[in-house]
Motif scaffolding. Structure first.
Motif, PDB file in Angstrom:
ATOM      1  N   ARG A  86      32.578  39.944  34.805  1.00 36.48           N
ATOM      2  CA  ARG A  86      33.550  40.853  34.459  1.00 36.48           C
ATOM      3  C   ARG A  86      34.718  40.980  35.593  1.00 36.48           C
ATOM      4  NH1 ARG A  86      35.467  46.094  33.102  1.00 36.48           N
ATOM      5  NH2 ARG A  86      36.762  46.087  31.260  1.00 36.48           N
ATOM      6  N   THR A  87      33.748  41.505  36.733  1.00 38.35           N
ATOM      7  CA  THR A  87      34.617  42.011  38.096  1.00 38.35           C
ATOM      8  C   THR A  87      35.121  40.760  38.709  1.00 38.35           C
ATOM      9  OG1 THR A  87      33.101  43.781  38.250  1.00 38.35           O
ATOM     10  CG2 THR A  87      34.022  43.085  40.374  1.00 38.35           C
ATOM     11  N   ARG A  89      36.462  38.032  37.228  1.00 40.19           N
ATOM     12  CA  ARG A  89      37.333  37.664  36.340  1.00 40.19           C
ATOM     13  C   ARG A  89      38.532  38.558  36.705  1.00 40.19           C
ATOM     14  NH1 ARG A  89      34.979  38.473  31.519  1.00 40.19           N
ATOM     15  NH2 ARG A  89      36.191  40.702  31.144  1.00 40.19           N
ATOM     16  N   HIS A  90      38.126  39.837  36.694  1.00 35.89           N
ATOM     17  CA  HIS A  90      39.448  40.640  36.879  1.00 35.89           C
ATOM     18  C   HIS A  90      39.953  40.454  38.229  1.00 35.89           C
ATOM     19  CE1 HIS A  90      38.774  44.257  33.875  1.00 35.89           C
ATOM     20  NE2 HIS A  90      38.356  42.949  33.461  1.00 35.89           N
ATOM     21  N   GLU A  91      39.309  39.953  39.213  1.00 35.01           N
ATOM     22  CA  GLU A  91      39.556  39.769  40.742  1.00 35.01           C
ATOM     23  C   GLU A  91      40.520  38.618  40.502  1.00 35.01           C
ATOM     24  OE1 GLU A  91      36.328  39.443  43.229  1.00 35.01           O
ATOM     25  OE2 GLU A  91      35.788  41.756  43.264  1.00 35.01           O
ATOM     26  N   LEU A  93      42.410  37.431  37.888  1.00 37.84           N
ATOM     27  CA  LEU A  93      43.302  37.633  36.970  1.00 37.84           C
ATOM     28  C   LEU A  93      44.604  38.681  37.390  1.00 37.84           C
ATOM     29  CD1 LEU A  93      41.698  37.407  33.457  1.00 37.84           C
ATOM     30  CD2 LEU A  93      43.233  35.643  34.714  1.00 37.84           C
ATOM     31  N   ARG A  94      43.944  39.553  38.160  1.00 43.81           N
ATOM     32  CA  ARG A  94      44.868  40.625  38.690  1.00 43.81           C
ATOM     33  C   ARG A  94      46.102  40.013  39.616  1.00 43.81           C
ATOM     34  NH1 ARG A  94      41.159  43.324  41.083  1.00 43.81           N
ATOM     35  NH2 ARG A  94      40.705  44.659  39.338  1.00 43.81           N
TER      36      ARG A  94
END
Length: 157
Positions: A86-87, A89-91, A93-94
């Motif tokens: 998840r982390t 993925r966030h990095e 997509l941010r």
């Protein structure tokens, strides 16, 4: 595996050719080959060396298309596909989300200008208060560093 014209015999039941998969999504076959070359698709090969795609590949192509429609590039899609974290993925997509927000803001400003021009009662759109405000904002934000920003006069209705 042996092709029967309806599918593939043995473990390949439900498998389709590159042409059939491309047609299903309205793509050219070279697009699927390119996606394979960049590591997004991994078709199996039949005894003749031809690519064969199963239900998971159909889902994968649909996923790639949805992500591309969302504005993601193939490199980003590949990176997302390579992680379940998840982390991470966030990095990934941010920055994409930030860029999309900027494009939305620019499109909203464009729409405001266009609607202002459509709703202006003046013959000369440059006489519209909305136009004057937008031009004043643009010229104020473009003043060279160190120079005072002069307020542009806003024309009256």
């Amino acid at each position: 595996m042996v092709s029967t014209g309806v599918g593939v015999v043995g473990t390949g039941v439900g498998m389709v050719s590159i042409g059939a998969l491309a047609a299903r999504f309205g793509l050219a076959t070279h697009v699927l080959r390119h996606w394979e070359a960049v590591g997004l698709l991994h078709p199996v090969r039949d005894a003749g060396g031809r690519r064969r795609y199963g239900p998971d590949d159909v889902t994968r192509v649909a996923t790639i298309l949805v992500m591309k429609e969302a504005g993601l590039g193939l490199d980003t899609i590949r990176s997302l596909s390579a992680t379940a974290d998840r982390t991470t993925r966030h990095e990934i997509l941010r920055p994409v989300a930030e860029e999309l927000r900027a494009r939305i803001a620019a499109a909203q400003a464009s729409l405001e200008l266009i609607e202002g021009g459509m709703n202006c009662a003046h013959e000369d759109v440059t006489q519209c208060p909305n136009y004057g405000r937008l031009i004043a904002e643009r010229t104020a934000s473009r003043a060279p560093a160190g120079e005072p920003v002069r307020e542009a006069a806003t024309p009256t209705s």
